[in-house]
Design an enzyme around this catalytic site. Structure first.
Site, PDB file in Angstrom:
ATOM      1  N   CYS A   2       6.636 -23.388  -6.174  1.00 40.42           N
ATOM      2  CA  CYS A   2       7.362 -23.709  -7.398  1.00 40.42           C
ATOM      3  C   CYS A   2       8.830 -23.360  -7.234  1.00 40.42           C
ATOM      4  CB  CYS A   2       6.763 -22.954  -8.586  1.00 40.42           C
ATOM      5  SG  CYS A   2       6.809 -21.159  -8.433  1.00 40.42           S
ATOM      6  N   LEU A  58      -2.874 -24.228  -4.866  1.00 41.04           N
ATOM      7  CA  LEU A  58      -4.105 -23.446  -4.853  1.00 41.04           C
ATOM      8  C   LEU A  58      -4.449 -23.041  -6.284  1.00 41.04           C
ATOM      9  CD1 LEU A  58      -3.314 -21.110  -1.822  1.00 41.04           C
ATOM     10  CD2 LEU A  58      -4.875 -23.061  -1.821  1.00 41.04           C
ATOM     11  N   ASN A  80       7.322 -18.210  -5.514  1.00 41.81           N
ATOM     12  CA  ASN A  80       7.464 -19.517  -4.882  1.00 41.81           C
ATOM     13  C   ASN A  80       6.983 -19.398  -3.447  1.00 41.81           C
ATOM     14  OD1 ASN A  80       8.349 -21.984  -3.812  1.00 41.81           O
ATOM     15  ND2 ASN A  80      10.445 -21.243  -3.537  1.00 41.81           N
ATOM     16  N   GLY A  81       5.962 -20.163  -3.071  1.00 43.90           N
ATOM     17  CA  GLY A  81       5.494 -20.146  -1.697  1.00 43.90           C
ATOM     18  C   GLY A  81       3.984 -20.095  -1.586  1.00 43.90           C
ATOM     19  N   GLU A  82       3.520 -19.616  -0.438  1.00 40.85           N
ATOM     20  CA  GLU A  82       2.095 -19.492  -0.168  1.00 40.85           C
ATOM     21  C   GLU A  82       1.863 -18.229   0.661  1.00 40.85           C
ATOM     22  OE1 GLU A  82      -0.080 -21.481  -1.435  1.00 40.85           O
ATOM     23  OE2 GLU A  82       1.059 -23.300  -1.914  1.00 40.85           O
ATOM     24  N   ILE A 304       9.238 -41.716  10.326  1.00 41.11           N
ATOM     25  CA  ILE A 304      10.286 -42.657   9.926  1.00 41.11           C
ATOM     26  C   ILE A 304      10.848 -43.300  11.188  1.00 41.11           C
ATOM     27  CG2 ILE A 304      12.639 -42.833   9.009  1.00 41.11           C
ATOM     28  CD1 ILE A 304      10.641 -42.658   6.824  1.00 41.11           C
ATOM     29  N   GLY A 378       6.753 -29.211  12.380  1.00 39.86           N
ATOM     30  CA  GLY A 378       6.838 -28.544  13.671  1.00 39.86           C
ATOM     31  C   GLY A 378       8.076 -27.697  13.868  1.00 39.86           C
TER      32      GLY A 378
END
Length: 670
Positions: A2, A58, A80-82, A304, A378
């Protein structure tokens, strides 16, 4: 995932509803980062307010709503994050006499439980993830900000008088009535060097980026506290040097393969559709290979393509996708489609940012968001495994410079500088029979003057600065700055064993968090897409630095061991080719579809009125670039991105209007 925002006002006289109103206006500027939910919490007595916009990844239920309060009521967090190892932490916290009873299944709740059990700093050390958070401690009446180890997630703060304001992006801070938007000229000089504003600086005075791997605790009694580190890459490197890996090459490859598999696997946990960016290079191909090897269904991959063959990697990506059996989507874009996103760049990046590969990164993020909500990337492989040419050639270059006595290097530099760059260019143009056309057009005079500055390098830090800086001396066009500092001014770090390792370290603490990860975060979050970076799992970094250098760089080719992992999944001939990067034909765009836009930003009256840059050298560069006599694309792009940002910042008195719906606008235009 978020956008977070909030403030602590020691002199607040506002009611709780007024504080919530301000905090919610701040959060609303971040709607692109979190389109699914919004929340706000305030305590008028303490003068504290926290707010957020949520992108649900999640636990999609209301149990994942933020701001979230811990079970005891002591902590309130916006995050904000995981936290990728949250399941392991949850299992540990659910056992024993102090077993925590969880209401939902979000990683946010696990963070709060960890804070209650172990305290904030000891918990953060245990987290494997990308994060930026703010947590209010009711007992200690303290506000703590935290940021992940490599700086994947952003966090800014402004401090003046008794006000402390923070947010995921500057636009949230600008929405607070107490914020001051005075431009910091020293930060402008840094931007001209690096094409970004490096942490801890920001483009505004009194506004700071929280450095990666730090915590900042603010209280009424310690309002001017400094951030403190909870993890240090330099300490990791020193420990690795003291305890290098002792094993055969094949065992090292096996161990890295296993470690990367786990780093990828825990980043594939998601309650929403997930995929990956695939450029066809070593890093993204390794990530996708490990994803597909551990997935029961076809992984969604995205590339792309460009009709300019010099900048196109889509064919290589398509070949790898076919070999791995992924569900691949590629989009070839025209120059008109690509350049149509350029007017959006100042809004997306929110402060001057001039890495031109931001354009394809935005386009591939837009493409991926049409199919998934999470995409693995990556990024990070070059910095950890020696992927840049300066890593491969650093020791050789430094050795050759050291062979020349300093006085001879000084004489050589002085001799080169006696001839202005324009005169060198003219000389090379007169030597057409023996000088390749591309060399004639790539600023030989500028390159020779850059060589002169390299000859004067005192140590590896100054050599590195010469290699990575665009404007070697920003003061040639920027007035009013007493001294043009560099990112490593005053750096007294002890040298590592090799110049290559010194440069890898400097890239990991400079270029990676300030450019690469900023580019990824803003591009993905502009469309409500979460980008995850498995190669920056801190366990991978710690392992990489225990490897002897020749397992990372061998025969002037980087990423030796990472290539051996990839060869297990993809035929060698598919990936063994020169590194091409993720670029755009910027030079021709500036002479073609972007010419009118650029000229409007570079005209003399405009530069004089804005008062930041000297107009004469910039206009001289512009004329040379248009004529084809020289290629000043990167220097001009730096100035253009600042000027475009300046325009946008002046239009952004009401940030919630200026940025709401950026994804919708971009989708319509591109």
């Amino acid at each position: 995932m978020c956008g977070i925002s909030g403030f602590l006002d020691l002199n607040a006289q506002n009611s709780a509803s007024e504080l919530r109103g301000i905090a919610m206006r701040m959060a609303d500027t971040l709607r692109h980062r979190g389109p699914n939910d919004a929340g706000v919490w305030a305590d008028a007595e303490a003068g504290i307010a926290l707010s957020m916009r949520r992108l649900a990844i999640l636990d999609l239920s209301a149990a994942g709503h933020q701001p979230m309060e811990s079970r005891s009521g002591r902590y309130i967090i916006v995050f904000n994050g995981e936290i990728y190892n949250y399941e392991d932490l949850r299992n540990e916290l659910s056992k024993g006499t102090q077993a925590y009873s969880f209401r939902g299944s979000s990683d946010t709740e696990v963070m709060l439980a960890a804070f209650e059990r172990w305290g904030i700093e000891q918990s953060v050390i245990r987290f494997n993830g990308m994060f930026a958070f703010a947590v209010w401690d009711r007992h200690e009446r303290s506000l703590t900000l935290g940021r992940d180890r490599f700086g994947e997630k952003p966090l800014y703060y402004f401090r003046s008088g008794g006000q402390f304001i923070f947010g995921s992006e500057l636009k949230a801070l600008r929405a607070h009535p107490g914020f001051s938007n005075e431009v910091d000229l020293g930060a402008v000089a840094l931007f001209l060097r690096y094409s970004c504003v490096p942490a801890p600086y920001s483009i505004y005075r009194n506004t700071t980026k929280l450095p990666p791997a730090t915590l900042l605790q603010v209280t009424a009694g310690n309002f001017l506290a400094d951030p403190r580190a909870y993890w240090s890459l330099r300490e990791v490197i020193d420990a690795a040097v003291a305890d290098p890996l002792q094993c055969h090459e094949q065992e090292a490859v096996e161990r890295l393969d296993s470690l990367l598999r786990d780093a990828v696997q825990i980043r594939m946990r998601s309650d929403v559709p997930l995929g990956a960016f695939l450029s066809g290079g070593i890093d993204s191909s390794t990530v996708v290979s490990l994803m597909q090897a551990q997935s029961s269904s076809r992984v969604k991959t995205f590339s792309i393509g460009s009709h300019d063959q010099e900048f196109d990697e889509a064919n290589e990506a398509s070949n790898i996708a076919r070999h791995l059996g992924t569900d691949h989507t590629e989009l070839y874009v025209t120059s008109d489609e690509a350049t149509s996103v350029i007017p959006l760049l100042p809004r997306i990046y929110d402060e001057p940012f001039a890495d031109s590969s931001q354009v394809p990164t935005i386009l591939v993020s837009q493409l991926a968001r049409e199919h998934v909500t999470v995409s693995l990337s990556g990024d990070g492989g070059d910095e950890l495994f020696g992927g840049y040419s300066r890593h491969a050639w650093g020791d050789t270059l430094s050795h050759r410079l050291d062979q020349l006595p300093r006085f001879l290097r000084g004489m050589g530099a002085a001799g080169i500088r006696k001839v202005p760059p324009d005169n060198w260019d003219a000389l090379f143009r007169r030597c057409k029979p023996v000088t390749p056309v591309r060399w004639q057009q790539r600023m030989p005079g500028y390159k020779l003057h850059r060589l002169a500055s390299m000859l004067e390098s005192r140590d590896v830090h100054t050599l590195y600065e010469k290699l990575v800086s665009h404007w070697l001396d920003p003061l040639t066009i920027l007035s009013g700055v007493p001294d043009a500092a560099t990112l490593f001014s005053g750096n007294n770090h002890q040298r590592l064993g090799h110049v290559a390792e010194d440069m890898m370290y400097l890239d990991a603490v400079g270029y990676l968090p300030n450019d690469i990860l900023v580019k990824l975060d803003r591009a993905t979050m502009a469309f409500g897409l979460e980008g995850r970076v498995p190669l920056l799992d801190h366990r991978v970094a710690e392992f990489a630095w225990r490897l002897p250098l020749d397992m990372r760089i061998r025969e002037r080719q980087g990423k030796w061991i990472l290539r051996r992992v990839l060869y297990r999944y993809v035929p060698r001939e598919m990936v063994d080719r020169p590194k091409s990067g993720f670029g755009v034909p910027l030079a021709s765009w500036l002479r073609g579809p972007l010419r009118d836009w650029a000229e409007s930003l570079l005209e003399e009256s405009r530069l004089r009125q804005d008062g930041y840059f000297s107009h004469a050298p910039i206009q001289s560069m512009w004329r040379e670039h248009l004529s084809g006599k020289a290629n000043w694309e990167y220097h001009l792009w730096d100035v253009l991105m600042f000027q475009a940002w300046l325009d946008e910042s002046r239009r952004s008195d009401n940030p919630s209007v200026s940025f709401d719906g950026i994804a919708d606008v971009a989708l319509e235009r591109a």
